[in-house]
Write a protein that holds these residues in place. Structure first.
Motif, PDB file in Angstrom:
ATOM      1  N   GLU B 119       5.421  -2.749   4.971  1.00 12.22           N
ATOM      2  CA  GLU B 119       4.325  -3.727   4.916  1.00 12.22           C
ATOM      3  C   GLU B 119       3.109  -3.209   4.154  1.00 12.22           C
ATOM      4  OE1 GLU B 119       3.298  -4.666   9.028  1.00 12.22           O
ATOM      5  OE2 GLU B 119       1.466  -3.502   8.728  1.00 12.22           O
ATOM      6  N   VAL B 122       4.536  -4.646   0.494  1.00 15.29           N
ATOM      7  CA  VAL B 122       4.969  -6.008   0.164  1.00 15.29           C
ATOM      8  C   VAL B 122       4.165  -7.025   0.959  1.00 15.29           C
ATOM      9  CG1 VAL B 122       7.324  -5.270  -0.381  1.00 15.29           C
ATOM     10  CG2 VAL B 122       6.787  -6.060   1.927  1.00 15.29           C
ATOM     11  N   ASP B 123       4.114  -8.224   0.426  1.00 13.17           N
ATOM     12  CA  ASP B 123       3.391  -9.307   1.082  1.00 13.17           C
ATOM     13  C   ASP B 123       4.353 -10.006   2.046  1.00 13.17           C
ATOM     14  OD1 ASP B 123       1.979 -11.473   1.869  1.00 13.17           O
ATOM     15  OD2 ASP B 123       1.426 -12.154  -0.141  1.00 13.17           O
ATOM     16  N   LEU B 124       4.098  -9.833   3.331  1.00 14.26           N
ATOM     17  CA  LEU B 124       5.029 -10.377   4.326  1.00 14.26           C
ATOM     18  C   LEU B 124       5.015 -11.900   4.344  1.00 14.26           C
ATOM     19  CD1 LEU B 124       4.371  -7.958   7.311  1.00 14.26           C
ATOM     20  CD2 LEU B 124       6.166  -7.804   5.611  1.00 14.26           C
ATOM     21  N   ASP B 125       3.935 -12.481   3.848  1.00 15.70           N
ATOM     22  CA  ASP B 125       3.826 -13.943   3.858  1.00 15.70           C
ATOM     23  C   ASP B 125       4.483 -14.586   2.647  1.00 15.70           C
ATOM     24  OD1 ASP B 125       2.582 -14.408   6.210  1.00 15.70           O
ATOM     25  OD2 ASP B 125       0.568 -14.085   5.403  1.00 15.70           O
ATOM     26  N   ALA B 126       4.815 -13.768   1.672  1.00  5.90           N
ATOM     27  CA  ALA B 126       5.356 -14.336   0.436  1.00  5.90           C
ATOM     28  C   ALA B 126       6.872 -14.433   0.519  1.00  5.90           C
ATOM     29  CB  ALA B 126       4.937 -13.469  -0.752  1.00  5.90           C
TER      30      ALA B 126
END
Lengths: 436, 451
Positions: B119, B122-126
């Motif tokens: 995390e 990387v973008d966890l929401d993407a």
């Protein structure tokens, strides 16, 4: 005299260095490791200070600091002047800093994800995930999962995150969050109290004594004597055949045994002709497994004894044999009264060398039964290997494994001393009377 | 502190990147990837990275960057060799950039600093990460921090050979109803022993082949502990949990199976190849395995009609507190700690792209694993696959996972040694449980709850 002594030392130096590096240092390190709780999770070279679920648990259970643990476990991302100053220092985009100051100053987010959602909604949204991560990282006011290399860094991190602790609490936090290894006697306590210790020791005693007595000494002696009385050419061929197990690579050698023993292997196919159902002969029962383990190791071990004993028999002065034959001695009497008494020294050597070798060898067992079925052929060296270098959850127990290895070293030294006494070593090495 | 300095550095670099003109400067990055427990059907675990590298290179080209990624891909079918290689190479500072391993390694490897949180990169929401099942993301997390990206999911079913069930009096309808009956707790592990005995008595399977379990240690055995109501960790405190009654029930079941002659006393250690060929050819009556066994049975073992020959269900419950269950043991992509930050960043982008549904479906279908993301169910290759569909429906909702706890490996070792000793008749169940309890409380102390 003194220069030749120096020269001798010099010549010996490379060997001495190698002995120290490859024999002494490993034993010393084993001794050191055995008094630690070293494992994969602690690392070998030292640890760091990191708030993990485990350390929080320790802080509550062992230090009674559950409220501190709760604070440390929380993550917080804050937009305040401190964060903005850090961003400035990191040369972040001025527009982003200005927008954060204008619209978001004073906001707190519980997760990094929430903070990043806010950052992604900025009009001057950074154009890469990397830049977003960098900004959210600057806003962090938590030390959960951050790795601090030193105690001082941990203390600085705590104060930067606004977590105020008493000196005692800081010390407790440092102790509880330390990820590296610590000195302990727990490995030995565990070994002495575990019921498995006894079982594995009994397995080791069975393995070493039976292989040693049946193959490494007795069978080796039979081979040596048999080939001694054979004509030279067939004796050479015979000895070469018995050397094959030793010179084959262990993986291939054991694979051949497996081909012999598998349920679709030679033994099963052959016995099917006589109505015996096919089965895995090697792992069919505990007894079968032991028979195979001992045969596999014994065939390799016998060749070593055969070579040593053969050459020792050849070194016996021929006159002794002629004289015994003139006196009408039978072959058995020759063996009993000429050969065996002359072989005391090689027998001592083979017995003690092979005892130590068997105690520490586990490669052939690992490749054949891997200690099975159901750990019934697990010997001490194999158990040590399994402990130190095998774990389903990726956590090798180096410390415990080293403690087991150290016990093996102690057992080896103890047995060697017993052998030396039993074979009366001092008489063997005393100067021959005739030269006095 | 290190982290702050790094952040400062990254912000600077990011700022420079966004403001400067994008001159095309060739960038060469070497990324090594190593997957454990991967057989011939699992090659997409690493091949997905090759596909991802191709994407990433093209994406970079659009941004005017020339990115050359040199991949070094390795797989091994063994877990032992893999973990030794990864751990020892990491100790000497030579860890592969990306490792593909079981999620249970996360706790220990995070604590030792061997891996870094995904995390952070990387973008966890993407998308595609936002599309990954939440529970799988939880399984790839430790202490609320996402350390890995799920690479696959699976479940571990119980199998019945249909003809042998018919031979002992089950009608086709009754066999078809087994999944529901097992889920409802009407068919339990006691029925397994009874039916196994019947099969042997009827002569349809040989002695010791009525119930033919996994031949080596593995996560599967925790399922039988759960069958008797056991929990591996306390849901409230997160501490490990030894439930004496459940562990006794679990050990007793295997002791009974051996005593009844339906499982061989020396079964553990049977070669895997032999075991696979036997269960796929109807030599065993009942056994258990994983969803990926479908690929092995139908491909290498040549079982043409899987559904016509084999029924699959949850692992039956046992005892009063019992419940039918299964276990999912997702493999995860992990990023190892490296000196070269840029390589870590590229590695993170590669595993992110490799997690895209279309790419992940290649692995799921080829190796008969289950998908990691919601939208995989809409991709024809996956949606049209009967095994993927039925296994997901029947099993995945009931799947539990092992806890990510750095002491779990110790618990596991002790549990397995206890089971082995009961199985091979070295100890009684009572003795084994007493020893397990003694050893766990001496080694783990407060870190485990015993009740």
């Amino acid at each position: 005299m003194s220069s030749s002594r120096t020269l001798g030392l010099l010549l010996l130096m490379p060997a001495l260095i190698l002995v120290v590096l490859f024999f002494l240092v490993p034993v010393i390190l084993t001794g050191v490791f055995s008094f630690t709780n070293m494992s994969t999770s602690t690392g070998i070279t030292g640890g760091a200070y990191q708030v993990t679920p485990n350390s929080l648990q320790r802080l509550s259970d062992d230090y009674g600091l559950s409220s501190v643990a709760e604070t440390l476990g929380q993550s917080r991302y804050v937009v305040d002047e401190q964060s903005l100053a850090r961003l400035q220092q990191g040369e972040a985009d001025e527009d982003v800093i200005a927008e954060l100051r204008k619209d978001h100053l004073g906001q707190t987010f519980e997760t990094r994800r929430a903070a990043e959602r806010m950052i992604k909604e900025l009009r001057h949204r950074p154009s890469s995930t990397r830049a977003i991560k960098a900004i959210s990282g600057m806003m962090s006011r938590s030390i959960a999962h951050v790795r601090f290399d030193t105690k001082q860094a941990l203390a600085a991190g705590l104060s930067e995150a606004g977590i105020e602790l008493t000196p005692e609490e800081t010390t407790a936090v440092a102790q509880a969050t330390y990820t590296g290894w610590v000195w302990t006697m727990a490995n030995f306590r565990r070994l002495f109290s575990s019921p498995d210790t006894q079982r594995v020791l009994i397995n080791t005693a069975i393995y070493v004594s039976i292989t040693l007595v049946l193959f490494n000494t007795t069978f080796a002696m039979v081979l040596a004597i048999a080939t001694f009385y054979m004509p030279e050419a067939p004796a050479g061929i015979f000895r070469s055949i018995w050397l094959l197990p030793r010179i084959s690579p262990p993986v291939i050698y054991v694979l051949m045994w497996k081909w012999l023993a598998w349920d679709t292997g030679f033994l099963s196919l052959f016995l099917e002709n006589f109505g015996v159902p096919s089965r895995n002969w090697m792992l069919e029962s505990t007894l079968n497994a032991w028979v195979f383990v001992i045969l596999i190791n014994g065939f390799v071990g016998a060749s070593m004894g055969m070579i040593i004993f053969s050459s020792a028999i050849k070194a016996i002065p021929k006159q002794l044999f002629y004289a015994s034959e003139v006196d009408g001695a039978s072959r058995w009497q020759q063996i009993r009264h000429v050969i065996l008494p002359q072989l005391r020294w090689p027998i001592l050597f083979i017995t003690s060398y092979q005892t130590l070798s068997l105690m520490t060898s586990f490669d052939l067992i690992l490749l054949s039964t891997d200690g099975g079925p159901g750990a019934t052929t697990e010997v001490w060296a194999l158990a040590t290997y399994h402990t130190a270098l095998s774990n389903y959850a990726g956590n090798f127990q180096y410390g415990l494994g080293a403690a087991m290895a150290l016990i093996l070293v102690v057992m080896g030294v103890f047995l060697s001393l017993i052998y030396l006494r039993f074979f009366n070593y001092s008489t063997l090495v005393s100067k021959p009377l005739i030269e006095h | 502190m290190v982290r702050l300095e790094y952040m400062l550095h990254v912000v600077t670099v990011a700022a420079v990147l966004t403001t400067s003109t994008l001159d095309a400067v060739a960038e060469d990055i070497a990324i090594s990837v190593f997957a454990g427990g991967s057989g011939p059907d699992d090659h997409f675990r690493v091949d997905a990275i090759t596909i991802a590298a191709d994407f990433l290179t093209r994406e970079a080209a659009i941004l005017g960057e020339e990115l050359n990624i040199a991949l070094d891909l390795k797989t091994t079918s063994s877990w032992d060799d893999f973990k030794q290689a990864v751990i020892l190479s990491a100790e000497s500072g030579e860890a592969p950039n990306i490792v593909i391993t079981g999620h249970e390694d996360i706790a220990n490897w995070a604590q030792s600093g061997l891996i870094v949180p995904v995390e952070d990169y990387v973008d966890l929401d993407a998308w595609p990460i936002s599309d990954i099942y939440e529970n799988l993301i939880d399984i790839a997390s430790y202490g609320g921090v996402v350390y890995g990206l799920p690479q696959d999911a699976e479940a571990r079913p119980f199998f019945f050979w249909r003809d042998h069930m018919t031979a002992i009096g089950y009608s086709d309808r009754e066999i078809d109803a087994l999944p529901v009956e097992i889920e409802a707790g009407e068919y339990t592990l006691s029925n397994v022993l009874e039916d196994a005995r019947k099969m042997q008595d009827a002569g349809v399977v040989e002695a010791g082949y009525g119930f033919y379990p996994r031949v080596s240690n593995g996560p599967d055995y925790w399922q039988f502990y759960q069958s008797f109501g056991g929990l591996m960790a306390d849901p409230n405190s997160g501490k490990l949990l030894l439930d004496r009654a459940a562990m006794s029930g679990f050990y007793q079941f295997f002791a009974d199976a051996v005593a009844a002659g339906v499982t061989r006393k020396n079964h553990i250690g049977t070669p895997w190849d032999q075991w696979y060929s036997e269960v796929a050819s109807g030599k065993a009556g009942m056994w258990h395995g994983g969803t990926w066994h479908y690929a092995r049975y139908t491909a290498k073992e040549g079982l043409a009609d899987f559904f016509g020959n084999i029924q699959f269900t949850l692992i039956p419950g046992g005892g009063e507190r019992g419940r039918a269950n299964t276990l999912t043991h997702p493999l995860v992509y992990l990023l190892t700690k490296q000196e070269d930050e840029r390589a870590m960043e590229i590695a993170a982008q590669l595993i992110e792209i490799a997690s895209e549904p279309r790419i992940n479906v290649l692995h799921a279908v080829k190796s008969a694993h289950l998908g990691i993301a919601k939208s995989e169910a809409t991709i024809p290759l996956y949606a049209n696959n009967r095994w993927a569909r039925e296994a997901t429906d029947r099993l995945l909702a009931h799947a539990t996972a092992m806890p990510n706890n750095s002491n779990f490996g110790t618990y596991w070792d002790v549990m397995w040694k206890g089971l082995e000793s009961v199985w091979t008749g070295q100890k009684s169940v009572e003795q084994a449980i007493a020893d397990v309890e003694a050893e766990l409380s001496s080694v783990l102390g407060d870190a485990i709850i015993i009740r």
